[in-house]
Motif scaffolding. Structure first.
Motif, PDB file in Angstrom:
ATOM      1  N   VAL A 383     -41.027 -20.822  44.147  1.00  0.00           N
ATOM      2  CA  VAL A 383     -40.510 -19.559  43.741  1.00  0.00           C
ATOM      3  C   VAL A 383     -41.649 -18.796  42.964  1.00  0.00           C
ATOM      4  O   VAL A 383     -42.445 -19.132  42.228  1.00  0.00           O
ATOM      5  CB  VAL A 383     -39.249 -19.754  42.559  1.00  0.00           C
ATOM      6  N   ARG A 399     -38.100 -15.068  43.966  1.00  0.00           N
ATOM      7  CA  ARG A 399     -37.899 -15.632  45.175  1.00  0.00           C
ATOM      8  C   ARG A 399     -38.647 -16.673  45.901  1.00  0.00           C
ATOM      9  O   ARG A 399     -39.803 -16.708  45.701  1.00  0.00           O
ATOM     10  CB  ARG A 399     -38.111 -14.347  46.344  1.00  0.00           C
ATOM     11  N   THR A 400     -38.018 -17.337  46.892  1.00  0.00           N
ATOM     12  CA  THR A 400     -38.602 -18.362  47.781  1.00  0.00           C
ATOM     13  C   THR A 400     -39.307 -17.747  48.717  1.00  0.00           C
ATOM     14  O   THR A 400     -39.185 -16.482  49.023  1.00  0.00           O
ATOM     15  CB  THR A 400     -37.431 -19.365  48.228  1.00  0.00           C
TER      16      THR A 400
END
Ligand code: SF4
Length: 442
Positions: A383, A399-400
């Motif tokens: 992440v 966010r990934t």
């Protein structure tokens, strides 16, 4: 200029948000400070969008409300920028006499002319420049530090002329920026602290400059030292060629998520939309990208209720959302836009039917997205932290690489925006997943 403060109102797409960031830097560079609120400001820029009629109506209301704001303090300046500025040009002055400047998306450099206060005569600057490199306002990381994610424009305008789309009329035909200028801005942003770059263009993968295409541009930017993640938005499926597929196999920073607008899943509708690609070909290209980079996910944009769309054709869009497994879907009901080819088609799908089709697409999209998020539970994902989470308690949001939103329970205190964290996903929520940190990589 001393003591003057600016306030920016941004409507619409990522391209507009990017233009607003460049305008903020130009105003800051001219000696203005950002205002904390509109009430505190001396100059207000409304960066408008006209891709949908609702957005254009919102722009008119916002500009109308500024008449009273301007009367309250001498020297206040009202600037209309963006796509509706381009579309209506001097028409803004007739409808809203309090407007001081109207600047089309390719005329943002003229903002300097009104930074000090209203000019004697209102300023109207619209139209498109000839595509020389100086047309592209580069980010100024020396003035404003970039966040963890930074955007780099690779092209302006679009020459595709999809029949529903107003972009070519208000942003002009495609003009591409030299790859060396894109790579130099990318390197400057990474050196200033950005960890992830997003290449930006209306049909971003229609890029071509000096004989080099989009895949060559990806390779050049992907080689920038220190770049951890690379994305691009928004590509047209018809330009996903073999070189681009190979680039996804080869370039480590390229993320395993592509936002690939399909607009419809029915061939007759795709044909009337002027998309020049079939449902089968869209699926073939998605498959090729998945084979090149295992674990790839996709997002998309969909329009329902396009003129002539039957119930069965709307169902084909729903089935394509399921078949392609789009994990993020932005669906809209069609509205005719002035100056587009589709404006001449009868807008023959009633609003209530559009609403029902929108619901069907959204239900299908929600089901795909829920299944995807459930599949993450128990996995460890990388992440990129963006900032504090609205869940509070010291937790973070990020966010990934697959563009999934993750809320991370409190870290050991060493994390900051731009940190990469290995996160064990523990549960899902609508629109996000929750996890606990394993390793922080600053
Ligand atoms: S490719 Fe995108 S920006 Fe260009 S005309 Fe089609 S929808 Fe509009």
């Amino acid at each position: 200029m001393e003591g003057r403060r600016y306030f920016l109102v941004t409507m619409g797409c990522q391209m507009n948000r990017h233009d607003s960031a460049r305008m903020a830097e130009a105003l800051y560079g001219a000696g203005l400070e950002p205002a904390v609120s509109l009430a505190d400001a001396d100059l207000c820029v409304v960066n408008t969008c006209c891709v949908r009629d609702k957005a254009e109506n919102k722009a008119r209301s916002a500009i109308g409300r500024l008449a009273a704001w301007k009367r309250r303090r001498p020297g206040r300046t009202v600037v209309v920028a963006g796509c509706v500025a381009e579309r209506l040009g001097p028409g803004w002055l007739a409808a809203f006499p309090h407007v001081d400047a109207v600047l089309g998306p390719d005329r943002l450099d003229a903002l300097a002319l009104v930074a000090a206060g209203p000019a004697r005569e209102p300023l109207v600057s619209t139209g498109f420049a000839a595509g020389v490199p100086s047309d592209f306002l580069a980010a100024r990381p020396d003035l404003v530090a970039p966040g963890p994610t930074a955007f780099v424009t690779v092209s302006k305008g679009c020459s595709q002329h999809c029949t529903f789309c107003i972009v070519p009329a208000v942003r002009g035909g495609l003009r591409c920026r030299p790859a060396a200028a894109v790579a130099a801005e990318a390197a400057a942003l990474i050196a200033a602290g950005a960890r992830e770059l997003v290449l930006l263009g209306q049909a971003v993968n229609d890029y071509a400059h000096d004989g080099a295409g989009f895949a060559a541009l990806l390779r050049r930017v992907g080689a920038v030292a220190g770049l951890r993640r690379l994305r691009y938005t928004s590509p047209h499926p018809r330009f996903v060629d073999e070189d681009t597929v190979r680039a996804h196999a080869d370039i480590a920073p390229l993320c395993e998520h592509v936002h690939l607008p399909i607009q419809s899943g029915a061939d007759p509708v795709l044909h009337r939309m002027g998309r020049r690609i079939s449902r089968e070909e869209i699926l073939r290209r998605i498959d090729a990208l998945r084979r090149a980079r295992p674990g790839m996910t996709f997002g998309t944009d969909v329009i329902v209720g396009f003129p002539g769309e039957t119930d069965e054709q709307a169902g084909e869009t729903v089935s394509l959302v399921r078949q392609a497994g789009f994990t993020q879907v932005f669906a809209f009901a069609y509205s005719p836009r002035p100056g587009t080819a589709a404006e001449r088609f009868a807008d023959d799908v009633p609003a209530s039917v559009k609403a029902e089709r929108l619901r069907r697409v959204q239900d299908a999209a929600d089901a795909v997205a829920d299944a995807h998020r459930r599949s993450l539970v128990g996995a460890t994902v990388e992440v990129l932290l963006e900032g504090p989470s609205d869940r509070g308690g010291g937790s973070w949001q990020g966010r990934t690489r697959n563009n999934d939103v993750v809320h991370v329970e409190a870290t050991d205190g060493t994390a900051s925006p731009g940190s990469f964290v290995e996160v064990a996903v523990t549960e899902t929520r609508p629109h996000c997943v929750i996890g606990v940190p394993r390793v922080v990589d600053r």
